[in-house]
Design a protein around this motif. Structure first.
Motif, PDB file in Angstrom:
ATOM      1  N   LEU A  72       0.886  -1.251  -0.067  1.00 55.04           N
ATOM      2  CA  LEU A  72      -0.149  -0.112  -0.082  1.00 55.04           C
ATOM      3  C   LEU A  72       0.792   1.240   0.061  1.00 55.04           C
ATOM      4  O   LEU A  72       0.531   2.221  -1.008  1.00 55.04           O
ATOM      5  N   VAL A  73       1.822   1.379   0.913  1.00 55.53           N
ATOM      6  CA  VAL A  73       2.724   2.362   1.096  1.00 55.53           C
ATOM      7  C   VAL A  73       3.518   2.739  -0.240  1.00 55.53           C
ATOM      8  O   VAL A  73       3.581   3.710  -0.994  1.00 55.53           O
ATOM      9  N   ALA A  74       3.925   1.530  -1.124  1.00 57.44           N
ATOM     10  CA  ALA A  74       4.728   1.738  -2.313  1.00 57.44           C
ATOM     11  C   ALA A  74       3.827   2.185  -3.085  1.00 57.44           C
ATOM     12  O   ALA A  74       4.121   3.029  -4.056  1.00 57.44           O
ATOM     13  N   GLY A  75       2.466   1.497  -3.310  1.00 55.58           N
ATOM     14  CA  GLY A  75       1.627   2.119  -4.528  1.00 55.58           C
ATOM     15  C   GLY A  75       1.390   3.546  -4.345  1.00 55.58           C
ATOM     16  O   GLY A  75       1.301   4.352  -5.201  1.00 55.58           O
ATOM     17  N   ILE A  76       1.143   4.204  -3.014  1.00 56.86           N
ATOM     18  CA  ILE A  76       0.720   5.572  -2.789  1.00 56.86           C
ATOM     19  C   ILE A  76       2.101   6.184  -3.195  1.00 56.86           C
ATOM     20  O   ILE A  76       1.822   7.561  -3.786  1.00 56.86           O
ATOM     21  N   ALA A  77       3.253   6.003  -2.885  1.00 58.55           N
ATOM     22  CA  ALA A  77       4.572   6.523  -3.443  1.00 58.55           C
ATOM     23  C   ALA A  77       4.671   6.520  -4.748  1.00 58.55           C
ATOM     24  O   ALA A  77       5.240   7.738  -5.147  1.00 58.55           O
ATOM     25  N   GLY A  78       4.428   5.658  -5.329  1.00 58.94           N
ATOM     26  CA  GLY A  78       4.324   5.514  -6.890  1.00 58.94           C
ATOM     27  C   GLY A  78       3.504   6.427  -7.487  1.00 58.94           C
ATOM     28  O   GLY A  78       3.841   7.236  -8.426  1.00 58.94           O
ATOM     29  N   ASP A  79       2.208   6.553  -6.880  1.00 55.67           N
ATOM     30  CA  ASP A  79       1.159   7.643  -7.473  1.00 55.67           C
ATOM     31  C   ASP A  79       1.689   8.936  -7.269  1.00 55.67           C
ATOM     32  O   ASP A  79       1.821   9.817  -8.056  1.00 55.67           O
ATOM     33  N   ALA A  80       2.671   9.221  -5.845  1.00 55.68           N
ATOM     34  CA  ALA A  80       3.099  10.661  -5.551  1.00 55.68           C
ATOM     35  C   ALA A  80       4.101  11.034  -6.602  1.00 55.68           C
ATOM     36  O   ALA A  80       4.208  12.016  -6.970  1.00 55.68           O
ATOM     37  N   ALA A  81       5.076   9.980  -6.864  1.00 57.67           N
ATOM     38  CA  ALA A  81       5.909  10.379  -7.541  1.00 57.67           C
ATOM     39  C   ALA A  81       5.573  10.596  -9.206  1.00 57.67           C
ATOM     40  O   ALA A  81       6.122  11.567  -9.908  1.00 57.67           O
ATOM     41  N   LEU A  82       4.653   9.898  -9.680  1.00 58.27           N
ATOM     42  CA  LEU A  82       3.907  10.027 -10.918  1.00 58.27           C
ATOM     43  C   LEU A  82       3.403  11.537 -11.007  1.00 58.27           C
ATOM     44  O   LEU A  82       3.737  12.323 -12.190  1.00 58.27           O
ATOM     45  N   SER A  83       2.921  11.666 -10.012  1.00 54.99           N
ATOM     46  CA  SER A  83       2.065  13.352  -9.853  1.00 54.99           C
ATOM     47  C   SER A  83       3.369  14.327  -9.781  1.00 54.99           C
ATOM     48  O   SER A  83       3.130  15.364 -10.368  1.00 54.99           O
ATOM     49  N   GLY A  84       4.441  14.171  -9.143  1.00 54.35           N
ATOM     50  CA  GLY A  84       5.456  15.049  -9.074  1.00 54.35           C
ATOM     51  C   GLY A  84       6.046  15.085 -10.335  1.00 54.35           C
ATOM     52  O   GLY A  84       6.486  16.207 -10.947  1.00 54.35           O
ATOM     53  N   PHE A  85       6.189  13.892 -11.047  1.00 53.83           N
ATOM     54  CA  PHE A  85       7.128  14.368 -12.473  1.00 53.83           C
ATOM     55  C   PHE A  85       6.018  15.154 -13.347  1.00 53.83           C
ATOM     56  O   PHE A  85       6.557  15.939 -14.064  1.00 53.83           O
ATOM     57  N   LYS A  86       4.692  14.846 -13.087  1.00 54.10           N
ATOM     58  CA  LYS A  86       3.715  15.524 -14.014  1.00 54.10           C
ATOM     59  C   LYS A  86       3.854  17.122 -13.736  1.00 54.10           C
ATOM     60  O   LYS A  86       3.790  18.036 -14.532  1.00 54.10           O
ATOM     61  N   LEU A  87       3.701  17.536 -12.510  1.00 54.44           N
ATOM     62  CA  LEU A  87       4.035  18.791 -12.238  1.00 54.44           C
ATOM     63  C   LEU A  87       5.252  19.499 -12.392  1.00 54.44           C
ATOM     64  O   LEU A  87       5.274  20.611 -13.052  1.00 54.44           O
ATOM     65  N   ILE A  88       6.370  18.807 -12.323  1.00 56.13           N
ATOM     66  CA  ILE A  88       7.639  19.455 -12.964  1.00 56.13           C
ATOM     67  C   ILE A  88       7.481  19.447 -14.502  1.00 56.13           C
ATOM     68  O   ILE A  88       8.244  20.704 -14.898  1.00 56.13           O
ATOM     69  N   LYS A  89       6.973  18.693 -15.118  1.00 55.07           N
ATOM     70  CA  LYS A  89       6.770  18.842 -16.677  1.00 55.07           C
ATOM     71  C   LYS A  89       5.833  20.161 -16.784  1.00 55.07           C
ATOM     72  O   LYS A  89       6.370  21.011 -17.658  1.00 55.07           O
ATOM     73  N   GLN A  90       4.791  20.226 -16.165  1.00 46.38           N
ATOM     74  CA  GLN A  90       3.985  21.510 -16.479  1.00 46.38           C
ATOM     75  C   GLN A  90       4.579  22.742 -15.938  1.00 46.38           C
ATOM     76  O   GLN A  90       4.425  23.868 -16.887  1.00 46.38           O
ATOM     77  N   LYS A  91       5.428  22.678 -14.876  1.00 42.77           N
ATOM     78  CA  LYS A  91       6.217  23.997 -14.459  1.00 42.77           C
ATOM     79  C   LYS A  91       7.200  24.237 -15.632  1.00 42.77           C
ATOM     80  O   LYS A  91       7.522  25.604 -16.127  1.00 42.77           O
ATOM     81  N   SER A  92       7.869  23.315 -16.377  1.00 42.02           N
ATOM     82  CA  SER A  92       8.971  23.630 -17.104  1.00 42.02           C
ATOM     83  C   SER A  92       8.426  24.023 -18.537  1.00 42.02           C
ATOM     84  O   SER A  92       8.660  24.884 -19.523  1.00 42.02           O
ATOM     85  N   GLU A  93       6.971  23.691 -19.042  1.00 42.31           N
ATOM     86  CA  GLU A  93       6.253  23.983 -20.079  1.00 42.31           C
ATOM     87  C   GLU A  93       5.955  25.272 -20.110  1.00 42.31           C
ATOM     88  O   GLU A  93       5.801  26.147 -21.013  1.00 42.31           O
ATOM     89  N   GLU A  94       5.332  25.963 -18.908  1.00 38.18           N
ATOM     90  CA  GLU A  94       5.212  27.233 -18.592  1.00 38.18           C
ATOM     91  C   GLU A  94       6.102  28.487 -18.996  1.00 38.18           C
ATOM     92  O   GLU A  94       5.899  29.644 -19.112  1.00 38.18           O
TER      93      GLU A  94
END
Length: 95
Positions: A72-94
């Motif tokens: 459970l912890v690893a699944g949640i951490a994987g989801d958080a990592a994916l969200s973080g990568f998408k956030l970084i990508k959005q900020k770099s595109e702005e």
């Protein structure tokens, strides 16, 4: 140990799908565009499953309860990592 591996993959994948539905409000199916292959819910399911598998293999839990908690912890951490990568990508595109 084989049962622990299968168990962690299923729990991590389930947590990935739940995180996908929580973010998008529905299950988005995989699709292919001209330049990109969008995996939809499979992306988050695979990330959660692999994260859970790696954590369970690294820690070698002694019981099913530990296996469930680690998965459970690893699944949640994987989801958080994916969200973080998408956030970084959005900020770099702005910029």
């Amino acid at each position: 140990m084989f049962i622990d591996i299968i168990f962690s993959l299923v729990i991590g994948g389930t947590v990935g799908i739940i995180g996908h539905v929580r973010k998008h409000g529905k299950i988005i199916m995989p699709r292919k565009t001209k330049k990109f292959l969008y995996l939809g819910f499979l992306e988050e399911m695979l990330l959660g499953a692999v994260a859970a598998l790696l954590l369970v293999l690294y820690t070698a839990p002694n019981s099913y309860v530990e296996n469930i908690i680690f998965s459970l912890v690893a699944g949640i951490a994987g989801d958080a990592a994916l969200s973080g990568f998408k956030l970084i990508k959005q900020k770099s595109e702005e910029k």
